[in-house]
Design a protein around this motif. Structure first.
Motif, PDB file in Angstrom:
ATOM      1  N   GLN A 173       1.078  -1.298  -0.518  1.00  0.00           N
ATOM      2  CA  GLN A 173       0.040   0.155  -0.371  1.00  0.00           C
ATOM      3  C   GLN A 173       0.700   1.279  -0.106  1.00  0.00           C
ATOM      4  O   GLN A 173       0.522   2.246   0.084  1.00  0.00           O
ATOM      5  CB  GLN A 173      -0.893   0.129   1.074  1.00  0.00           C
ATOM      6  CG  GLN A 173      -2.338  -1.090   1.379  1.00  0.00           C
ATOM      7  CD  GLN A 173      -1.943  -1.777   0.957  1.00  0.00           C
ATOM      8  OE1 GLN A 173      -1.154  -3.049   1.586  1.00  0.00           O
ATOM      9  NE2 GLN A 173      -2.547  -2.534   0.155  1.00  0.00           N
ATOM     10  N   LYS A 174       1.971   0.477   0.028  1.00  0.00           N
ATOM     11  CA  LYS A 174       3.434   2.109   0.070  1.00  0.00           C
ATOM     12  C   LYS A 174       2.757   3.127   1.136  1.00  0.00           C
ATOM     13  O   LYS A 174       2.448   2.829   2.216  1.00  0.00           O
ATOM     14  CB  LYS A 174       3.405   2.992  -1.672  1.00  0.00           C
ATOM     15  CG  LYS A 174       3.624   1.665  -2.908  1.00  0.00           C
ATOM     16  CD  LYS A 174       3.011   2.477  -3.656  1.00  0.00           C
ATOM     17  CE  LYS A 174       3.390   1.457  -4.675  1.00  0.00           C
ATOM     18  NZ  LYS A 174       3.715   1.667  -6.743  1.00  0.00           N
ATOM     19  N   ASP A 175       2.900   4.294   0.983  1.00  0.00           N
ATOM     20  CA  ASP A 175       3.192   5.377   1.730  1.00  0.00           C
ATOM     21  C   ASP A 175       1.641   5.337   1.835  1.00  0.00           C
ATOM     22  O   ASP A 175       0.502   5.809   1.274  1.00  0.00           O
ATOM     23  CB  ASP A 175       3.614   6.495   1.329  1.00  0.00           C
ATOM     24  CG  ASP A 175       5.454   6.747   1.547  1.00  0.00           C
ATOM     25  OD1 ASP A 175       5.859   5.881   2.514  1.00  0.00           O
ATOM     26  OD2 ASP A 175       5.263   6.811   0.683  1.00  0.00           O
ATOM     27  N   ILE A 176       0.966   5.625   3.588  1.00  0.00           N
ATOM     28  CA  ILE A 176      -0.186   5.699   3.465  1.00  0.00           C
ATOM     29  C   ILE A 176      -0.644   6.877   4.688  1.00  0.00           C
ATOM     30  O   ILE A 176       0.309   7.669   5.380  1.00  0.00           O
ATOM     31  CB  ILE A 176      -0.587   5.111   4.707  1.00  0.00           C
ATOM     32  CG1 ILE A 176      -0.943   3.272   3.923  1.00  0.00           C
ATOM     33  CG2 ILE A 176      -2.239   4.834   5.490  1.00  0.00           C
ATOM     34  CD1 ILE A 176      -0.972   2.111   4.500  1.00  0.00           C
ATOM     35  N   ASP A 177      -1.886   7.738   4.251  1.00  0.00           N
ATOM     36  CA  ASP A 177      -2.432   8.903   4.858  1.00  0.00           C
ATOM     37  C   ASP A 177      -2.908   8.571   4.926  1.00  0.00           C
ATOM     38  O   ASP A 177      -3.949   8.050   5.541  1.00  0.00           O
ATOM     39  CB  ASP A 177      -2.735  10.099   4.387  1.00  0.00           C
ATOM     40  CG  ASP A 177      -3.106  11.435   5.336  1.00  0.00           C
ATOM     41  OD1 ASP A 177      -3.145  11.565   6.162  1.00  0.00           O
ATOM     42  OD2 ASP A 177      -2.362  12.752   4.076  1.00  0.00           O
ATOM     43  N   PHE A 178      -2.583   8.233   7.339  1.00  0.00           N
ATOM     44  CA  PHE A 178      -3.525   7.955   8.040  1.00  0.00           C
ATOM     45  C   PHE A 178      -4.372   8.764   8.536  1.00  0.00           C
ATOM     46  O   PHE A 178      -5.593   8.229   9.355  1.00  0.00           O
ATOM     47  CB  PHE A 178      -2.490   7.426   9.475  1.00  0.00           C
ATOM     48  CG  PHE A 178      -2.063   5.755   9.945  1.00  0.00           C
ATOM     49  CD1 PHE A 178      -2.570   4.988   9.805  1.00  0.00           C
ATOM     50  CD2 PHE A 178      -1.261   5.812   8.236  1.00  0.00           C
ATOM     51  CE1 PHE A 178      -2.233   4.125   9.881  1.00  0.00           C
ATOM     52  CE2 PHE A 178      -0.527   4.907   7.877  1.00  0.00           C
ATOM     53  CZ  PHE A 178      -0.929   3.694   8.528  1.00  0.00           C
ATOM     54  N   GLN A 179      -3.934  10.291   8.701  1.00  0.00           N
ATOM     55  CA  GLN A 179      -4.887  11.286   8.911  1.00  0.00           C
ATOM     56  C   GLN A 179      -7.016  11.014   8.118  1.00  0.00           C
ATOM     57  O   GLN A 179      -7.546  11.102   8.697  1.00  0.00           O
ATOM     58  CB  GLN A 179      -4.346  12.738   8.826  1.00  0.00           C
ATOM     59  CG  GLN A 179      -5.728  13.580   9.183  1.00  0.00           C
ATOM     60  CD  GLN A 179      -6.154  13.634  10.685  1.00  0.00           C
ATOM     61  OE1 GLN A 179      -5.470  14.716  11.771  1.00  0.00           O
ATOM     62  NE2 GLN A 179      -7.592  12.951  10.470  1.00  0.00           N
ATOM     63  N   LYS A 180      -6.109  10.820   6.759  1.00  0.00           N
ATOM     64  CA  LYS A 180      -7.255  10.471   5.761  1.00  0.00           C
ATOM     65  C   LYS A 180      -8.380   9.869   6.312  1.00  0.00           C
ATOM     66  O   LYS A 180      -9.543   9.863   5.787  1.00  0.00           O
ATOM     67  CB  LYS A 180      -6.489  10.540   4.368  1.00  0.00           C
ATOM     68  CG  LYS A 180      -6.418  12.376   3.900  1.00  0.00           C
ATOM     69  CD  LYS A 180      -5.798  12.288   2.446  1.00  0.00           C
ATOM     70  CE  LYS A 180      -5.471  13.420   2.175  1.00  0.00           C
ATOM     71  NZ  LYS A 180      -4.940  13.940   0.496  1.00  0.00           N
ATOM     72  N   ILE A 181      -7.219   8.128   6.088  1.00  0.00           N
ATOM     73  CA  ILE A 181      -8.109   6.937   6.326  1.00  0.00           C
ATOM     74  C   ILE A 181      -8.607   6.811   8.042  1.00  0.00           C
ATOM     75  O   ILE A 181      -9.569   6.142   7.943  1.00  0.00           O
ATOM     76  CB  ILE A 181      -7.205   6.053   6.025  1.00  0.00           C
ATOM     77  CG1 ILE A 181      -6.221   5.522   7.358  1.00  0.00           C
ATOM     78  CG2 ILE A 181      -6.272   5.667   4.617  1.00  0.00           C
ATOM     79  CD1 ILE A 181      -5.339   4.444   7.238  1.00  0.00           C
ATOM     80  N   LYS A 182      -8.313   7.612   8.656  1.00  0.00           N
ATOM     81  CA  LYS A 182      -9.488   7.702   9.745  1.00  0.00           C
ATOM     82  C   LYS A 182     -10.745   8.330   9.488  1.00  0.00           C
ATOM     83  O   LYS A 182     -11.760   8.541   9.992  1.00  0.00           O
ATOM     84  CB  LYS A 182      -8.414   8.542  11.073  1.00  0.00           C
ATOM     85  CG  LYS A 182      -9.313   8.425  12.442  1.00  0.00           C
ATOM     86  CD  LYS A 182      -8.382   8.857  13.640  1.00  0.00           C
ATOM     87  CE  LYS A 182      -9.176   8.353  14.398  1.00  0.00           C
ATOM     88  NZ  LYS A 182      -8.662   9.393  15.956  1.00  0.00           N
TER      89      LYS A 182
END
Length: 394
Positions: free
Chosen positions: A211-220
């Protein structure tokens, strides 16, 4: 003096007589009246209690424990029970453990390979057994892997108890130039939330370096309520351990945004010893992290299963050894696998199940803790496809 000795002797004889009467009385009260079933055979690894062999008994078994069903052939069991006269008595009987389960041939009615394939056809088709670690597997019929066409063949498997399985199939040998396009449709995370989110479910994803680099703010913000992160695995059978290159970043970001974390480990273990070694490696890697959710055992080397020389029982015991070791260290654990393998290969465990079944509505009938329902999920914050999972709360 003589009279006194006579009295003493009489008393002794009376005591002896009373003792004999008591013994005879106790023996008559300690009656054993047990009628066993006509059939005392039990299947290998079947869960059976002592009472399941008994048709009639004059009392109650003290400890109705499971009998050992892991040794084929004649076995014996000894137990105690309290009879109707409240006397503890012992009893033993023989029973026989048999294997009547035929091998599994993982094959549909059609099997395709490219022209010139160097794979051993017999070995590339999964063939295994619940008890036998090395059943006899072979193909009947003629075929030519260097000649395109269709060949009608028979795959047979025989285990050490002479149980036999047979599958008739068509071997399709095709030109390598014939390529197939994959399904490019995607499953929206928001649609899954809308359809499956209730007071008794949580919706999450599982991720790795893919999934490479994940934006955790966005997925939350998109509604992710938990994430299962790949910690790593081994590089093949007996290979060295490796940490997923995105593990540290993924777990630290998940913690930063207070997203509950579970883990999974991609295993090639071929023995209980290796399963324990894998678990100990994980424990060492996560000593500085709080793990909120179970750690999954993920074994998927099915194309090479025949080379492992393990039975389905032994494969399950390897998984159990891994999960037991994690439990000893205070971690929860679970077994990850697809529906078909859970139904046909894996035997029962005491741990949670993470079901993989890519469908709109699963028909898997046993209990499961997580359901991985797709591998083509899309969500804001991840550019690649991602697996979407549902957690079921009690």
């Amino acid at each position: 003096m003589k009279k006194k000795l006579t009295i003493i002797l009489s008393i002794i004889l009376l005591i002896i007589a009373i003792t004999i009467i008591i013994i005879i009385r106790q023996r008559s009260l300690a009656k054993v009246e047990i009628v066993l079933n006509d059939n005392l055979e039990v299947e290998f690894n079947e869960k059976r209690k002592i009472s399941s062999f008994i048709k009639k008994i004059n009392g109650k078994i003290i400890s109705d424990k499971n009998v050992n069903t892991l040794k084929l052939g004649d076995n014996s069991i000894k137990f105690s029970y309290i009879n109707d006269n409240n006397i503890k008595v012992s009893y033993s009987f023989n029973y026989k453990v048999v294997d009547k389960t035929p091998p599994v041939i993982w094959l549909n009615s059609r099997y395709s390979i490219p022209v010139g394939s160097t794979d051993d056809l017999t070995n590339s088709i999964m063939c295994g057994d619940n008890y036998d670690s090395n059943p006899k597997c072979y193909i009947e019929g003629d075929y030519n892997i260097n000649e395109p066409g269709e060949y009608n063949l028979v795959y047979k498997a025989i285990d050490s108890s002479n149980n036999t399985s047979t599958v008739n199939f068509t071997l399709n040998v095709y030109e390598k130039s014939k390529t197939r396009t994959g399904n490019k449709t995607k499953t929206s995370f928001s649609n899954i939330v809308e359809e499956h989110k209730t007071s008794k479910t949580k919706i999450g994803i599982d991720v790795s370096k893919w999934q490479k680099d994940i934006d955790f703010q966005k997925i939350k913000d998109a509604g992710v309520e938990f994430v299962i992160i790949r910690i790593g695995g081994t590089r093949g059978i007996g290979g060295e351990h490796f940490i997923d290159e995105k593990f540290q970043k993924n777990i630290e970001e998940a913690k930063k945004y207070n997203i509950p974390v579970g883990l999974y480990f991609y295993s090639y273990a071929n023995s209980k010893k290796q399963g324990i070694k894998d678990a100990k490696w994980i424990i060492k890697q996560i000593k500085d992290y709080d793990i909120d959710l179970p750690i999954a055992y993920d074994w998927e080397d099915w194309p090479n299963f025949n080379n492992y020389n393990v039975s389905f029982y032994e494969l399950t015991e390897i998984a159990n050894a891994f999960m037991n070791e994690l439990k000893k260290a205070g971690y929860d654990s679970m077994l990850y696998s697809s529906k078909n393998y859970l139904e046909n290969i894996w035997l029962e465990t005491k741990y949670k199940t993470w079901l993989a079944h890519y469908t709109e509505k699963t028909n898997y009938t046993k209990d499961y803790y997580l359901w991985q329902l797709c591998e083509n999920g899309e969500i804001d914050g991840i550019d690649e496809n991602v697996d979407i999972d549902i957690m079921y709360l009690k």
